[in-house]
Motif scaffolding. Sequence first.
Motif, PDB file in Angstrom:
ATOM      1  N   SER A 159       0.835  -1.110  -0.425  1.00  0.00           N
ATOM      2  CA  SER A 159      -0.597   0.192  -0.519  1.00  0.00           C
ATOM      3  C   SER A 159       1.255   1.727  -0.031  1.00  0.00           C
ATOM      4  CB  SER A 159      -0.701  -0.015   1.358  1.00  0.00           C
ATOM      5  OG  SER A 159      -1.650  -1.341   1.538  1.00  0.00           O
ATOM      6  N   LYS A 160       1.745   1.598   0.943  1.00  0.00           N
ATOM      7  CA  LYS A 160       2.641   2.071   1.185  1.00  0.00           C
ATOM      8  C   LYS A 160       3.859   2.525   1.838  1.00  0.00           C
ATOM      9  CE  LYS A 160      -0.189   5.515  -0.186  1.00  0.00           C
ATOM     10  NZ  LYS A 160      -0.881   4.759  -0.731  1.00  0.00           N
ATOM     11  N   VAL A 161       5.141   2.910   1.327  1.00  0.00           N
ATOM     12  CA  VAL A 161       6.356   2.892   1.921  1.00  0.00           C
ATOM     13  C   VAL A 161       6.870   3.984   2.308  1.00  0.00           C
ATOM     14  CG1 VAL A 161       8.526   2.288   1.251  1.00  0.00           C
ATOM     15  CG2 VAL A 161       7.179   1.236   0.253  1.00  0.00           C
ATOM     16  N   LEU A 162       6.969   4.113   3.771  1.00  0.00           N
ATOM     17  CA  LEU A 162       7.393   4.990   4.979  1.00  0.00           C
ATOM     18  C   LEU A 162       8.769   5.606   5.378  1.00  0.00           C
ATOM     19  CD1 LEU A 162       4.034   5.017   7.322  1.00  0.00           C
ATOM     20  CD2 LEU A 162       4.564   6.189   4.950  1.00  0.00           C
ATOM     21  N   THR A 163       8.900   6.131   5.578  1.00  0.00           N
ATOM     22  CA  THR A 163      10.282   6.567   5.497  1.00  0.00           C
ATOM     23  C   THR A 163      10.395   7.989   6.792  1.00  0.00           C
ATOM     24  OG1 THR A 163      11.397   7.718   3.336  1.00  0.00           O
ATOM     25  CG2 THR A 163      11.561   5.514   3.419  1.00  0.00           C
ATOM     26  N   GLY A 164      11.930   8.228   6.737  1.00  0.00           N
ATOM     27  CA  GLY A 164      11.914   8.810   8.523  1.00  0.00           C
ATOM     28  C   GLY A 164      12.273  10.675   7.390  1.00  0.00           C
ATOM     29  N   GLY A 165      12.015  11.218   6.236  1.00  0.00           N
ATOM     30  CA  GLY A 165      12.005  11.686   4.904  1.00  0.00           C
ATOM     31  C   GLY A 165      13.451  12.522   5.209  1.00  0.00           C
ATOM     32  N   GLU A 166      13.492  13.746   5.814  1.00  0.00           N
ATOM     33  CA  GLU A 166      14.776  14.651   5.746  1.00  0.00           C
ATOM     34  C   GLU A 166      15.378  14.448   6.810  1.00  0.00           C
ATOM     35  OE1 GLU A 166      14.080  19.261   5.861  1.00  0.00           O
ATOM     36  OE2 GLU A 166      13.305  18.619   3.626  1.00  0.00           O
ATOM     37  N   ILE A 167      14.821  13.620   8.132  1.00  0.00           N
ATOM     38  CA  ILE A 167      15.697  13.416   9.754  1.00  0.00           C
ATOM     39  C   ILE A 167      16.456  11.515   8.777  1.00  0.00           C
ATOM     40  CG2 ILE A 167      15.131  12.163  11.913  1.00  0.00           C
ATOM     41  CD1 ILE A 167      12.970  14.324  11.938  1.00  0.00           C
ATOM     42  N   PRO A 168      17.660  11.655   9.616  1.00  0.00           N
ATOM     43  CA  PRO A 168      18.025  10.400   9.129  1.00  0.00           C
ATOM     44  C   PRO A 168      17.931   8.952  10.008  1.00  0.00           C
ATOM     45  CG  PRO A 168      19.555  11.222   9.836  1.00  0.00           C
ATOM     46  CD  PRO A 168      18.272  12.323  10.041  1.00  0.00           C
TER      47      PRO A 168
END
Length: 1204
Positions: A96-105
């Motif tokens: 459905s979706k893949v989530l990451t921390g965005g700009e935060i490593p």
Amino acid sequence: MATVVAQSHYIFGLRTGVRNNLLYFDEQTIIFPCGNNCVRYNINQKCQKFIPGTERSQGMKALAISTNRRYLAVSECGEKATITVFDLQHEQNRKSKVLTGGEIPVDEFVYMAFSPDSKYLIGQAGGPDWTLFLWMWEKKKLMATVKTSTSGPINQVSFNPQDNTQICVSGNKVFKIFRYAGETLKQSSAFKTDAHNFLCHTWISTEKVVAGTEAGQLMMFESSRLRWEINVASVQKVKSQSEKQDSNEPSSALPRVTAIVGYSSGFVCSAGPGTACLFEKIEDEDQYKKTKDIKIPPEAFSNDSSSAEHQEISTLCISPSEETLTASTDRGQLYSIQLSVVELEKGDRAHFEYLSQSFHYSTVTGLSTCIRKPLIATCSMDRSVRIWNFETNDLEMYKEFQEESYSVALHPTGLYILVGFSDKLRFMTLLIDDIRTLKEFTVRSCRECVFSNGGHLFAAVNGNVINIYSTTTFEDVLNLKGHNEKVRAIAFSADDSRLVSCGMDGAVYEWNTLSGTRESDSVLKTCSYTGVTISPDAKTFFAVGTDCTLKEIQDCQILREVPSGDVVCTTVAMSRSGRALFVGTSTGTVRAIKYPLPIKNAAWLEYQAHAGPVTKMIITFDDQFLLTVSEDGCLFIWKIIDKEGQGLKREKELIYTEEILVTKSDLEEKNKMILDLNTTVDALQEDNKYQLSLKEMTYKEKINELNEKCLQQIRSLNTEKEVLKTEKEKQQAAHVKALSEILEKHDKELQDMESTNNQKLMLEYEKYHELQLKLHNVQQECEQQLHSMEQSKTQALEEMMQSYEAKLEEKMMLLNQFQDESQQKVREFEEYIKKQEVDTDIEIYEIRMKYEQNFKEEKKANATLRVELDTTTKSFHGLQTEIDNRNLEIEKLKQEVQKLQSVIKSLENDISELKATIRNKNGIMQDKEKSIYDLNKKSGTLNKALETLKHRVGFMEEEIAPKDNQIEELKEQIQEMEGELKEFHKTNTELELKIDELNLKLKTKDKELHKEMKKVQDFGVLVQRFKADLHTCVECIQDPKRLKDNIRELYKCYVQPSDMVEKVSVHTDLQRENSRLREHYEKIVTTMKKQISRDASVFQANNTKLMKDNVVLMKEINDLRQELRTVRTQLHNYEKQTNFNKNIKGSANSRGAASAGRAGLMTEQSFEETEKIIQFQRLEIHRLKQEILGQTPTSRIKLPPLAN
């Protein structure tokens, strides 16, 4: 040829180290991680579906399922930490979706949880930041982040089961509740948890949270307060105190609460190794009571039956209907129990059962299959050998041994098994319920063993030697020697006439199993091979190794190389039909490659399989299944199909046999058991018949007695009924008489009440007429007053209207001015005018209805009253504070008075005790005076005895003097022996230091030699290439143009002036680095020598102290003589051993020096030979150039000169 595809069929195993690694999808289906996949296992149907992990994944970290059981979140590590959400209701479990921390490593997400409505998802990132993320996951929108900890790890995060905005976080010295408000996560409540490491928690209600700690404590928090606390360790100790007294086992560490789950009537938590506790709520109280202990049962086929009980529960999970409890352990096992069975069982304990079967929990080192049965044999570093059935997907047999097993091989009949242990190689029989040893072979740590396809031979690897034995006579038929290093893989051909082996020395050899001769070989020293397989026609071999390529070898030559990228291939397997070729990698993936191999751009299909390197891979005899095992302890069964979804065609259909080996003794025992059981059954049946007849007789008698009793009761009830009827008739008659009397009385009372009420009504009517007249007069007065009030109000209203109209005109003028100045604020001023008009209308209406003439006076009175109120409240508050202070002082004085009173009481008690002691001491003094008088009498007699003893002592001293001289002589001898021992220890330490120095020098020289040998090998490869290129040039010698172009290309390829300079500079830099490293290591050796000398001095001081203590204990002369004799003999033997060891070390050093000298001579000779070859090649090139320049072409056109 059609491409072949591998499809996941079944998996045995559980991946440990994943948080929340056991979930319920529905009442019959659970989800757990295995390898690099998530498995959906149906408990009733015993079938599996798979959710593969992402490519380039470095492993799963956590799982989470939504409250509506539709979505599954998987946390994985890689280049970036990701959370993948799968739709479980979709047939193929699509992403459905893949989530990451965005700009935060973020390196990893250690825990996740869905909100109650499944719209939000929280993910706890790992250290060092420990950031908590909140997503609206369907839109991939990051709502808020917050740092939950600064030092300790976070172990669990969760949502309130009925509130999307409330989040609980627990970890080491952390237990916090956050609330989402205003696009931020704010801490709403904190608890004093500096001394606790919270491992898990669960919500029991909307306000109550129960948490478990590492020290075995359970704490219940409600509205930021600790409401209830219990120590699981104390409960366990009280319940098992009697057991510990019986057994002499040492006490273990405190039990940790590693998992906890709540349900409607309480919660379940882990309570140390192998134990789960069931807590239920006490009615009308906010506390919970422990009702049952649920234990993991001991293993039936294990050497240590208590090993299973020492497993630590990592995850607990309850089914949606709250009927079954499942658990996963740190050893990769799955257990379950019915909660209804727990309630029905007697006593305080219940036991888990395996959910499916037991799994390996360590690296699987061996894998094998047979022909006549659908069996798979595996062995692991957990010291167990397991037999699986790939048709029924069950564990057929399981046994644990005392030694570690490294390899396993099944006989083609499936009746025998060969297992390589750390001490021996054992040939064993597979019985109906046991694995028994038949023959042992002295092959230690056998890493590879295999039966021939006919089953008449088996091969076992013993280091770098392959031993071939006969399965009928167990004789050592052949010893195949040729490998210089360890053999890593062996394989028989289809007709058992050939055997192929590969080793870490980079050699692939083909052996004749009849004569034992080596028929072909292929050596590549830059690669150490790890796997090999043979084609069905026994003409080509396929090998994989550390150089990241798959090699096809035929007739001692490498025909093709298929590069695998950056991934190292560990194993290879080929089907017996020759259609399919599979490769296992170090990342745990499985690759299917087309065969025959293409010349360029070989393509493969890659499948996500294991979470560690693939250790073994085989294909079943009928080419229907591919089997793989790995370091993660999992066994994968793959279905081999073509792209159309059909299995590979079989030449002959296999019929599996069902025969099983049983020993004669076991059969006799079982027959005896059957006879005994039959006799007991017959006896029990007779007893049951007799008891049934007795029970029938007794029941008949009881029925007759009950019938008689019932008849008697019926008769008695009938008589009672008749008596009650007569009484009823009498009571009815009396009741009729009483009713008639009451009605007469009631009529008389009604008449009297009517007459009295009529008189009262006349009086009230007269009063009402008078009141009406008064009311008419009051109304007239009120109307006059209202008229006057209305006139005054109209005047006031007219004045107010005039004033407000004037104000409105002024405001209109101002509005016109502002409109001229700015056109942007026109709308705001129009709205403001409308609001002002509405406000003025409302004020006019309120003034008409409410305001009167005395409004201003009342306002003034209110103001004065407010001022008075403020002053009185201030004075009241001041007095109240003074009263509180006085009360505090009074309480302090009371406490001091109480303390003084307690001190006075204690002093009075001390005085009374001292008086009592004085009395007791007076009595003791009198007794002592009497005893002193008696002792004086005895002393006189003792003085006389002393005089006699003195005479005897003088005589004994004369006898002891020569013995003291002997003792001093023995002490001197012992001191001399100790001095010799100290010198011997010093020499030993010096020799050891010298040996270490020599070893370091040898290592450095070996490294230099290896580097030089590598250079020589590279140079040899260059020379061979140069020869090949020269050969091509010579072919074009009649065509000058082509020859000239080829020579130019040769010159560009092989002659580069910068090479020599770079080599010289690199060589000098290497020498500098080597010298620097030598100096560094010599400094380390000197410091180590100093430390050793200091330790020796400390050791000598300790020895001197010990010797002083020993001298004091040397009074026992006879024992010391015996000990001296034994010490002398031991020293004599020790000197012999040291002399022998010195001789051996001297010979070893001489051999090492000789071998080093030989190696040096070999390297020098090889260098000289290579230099001669290079000079010879240069001369040939020069000669060819001159010949080309000297020749004239046939076209009478001069060739252009060669460009240098």
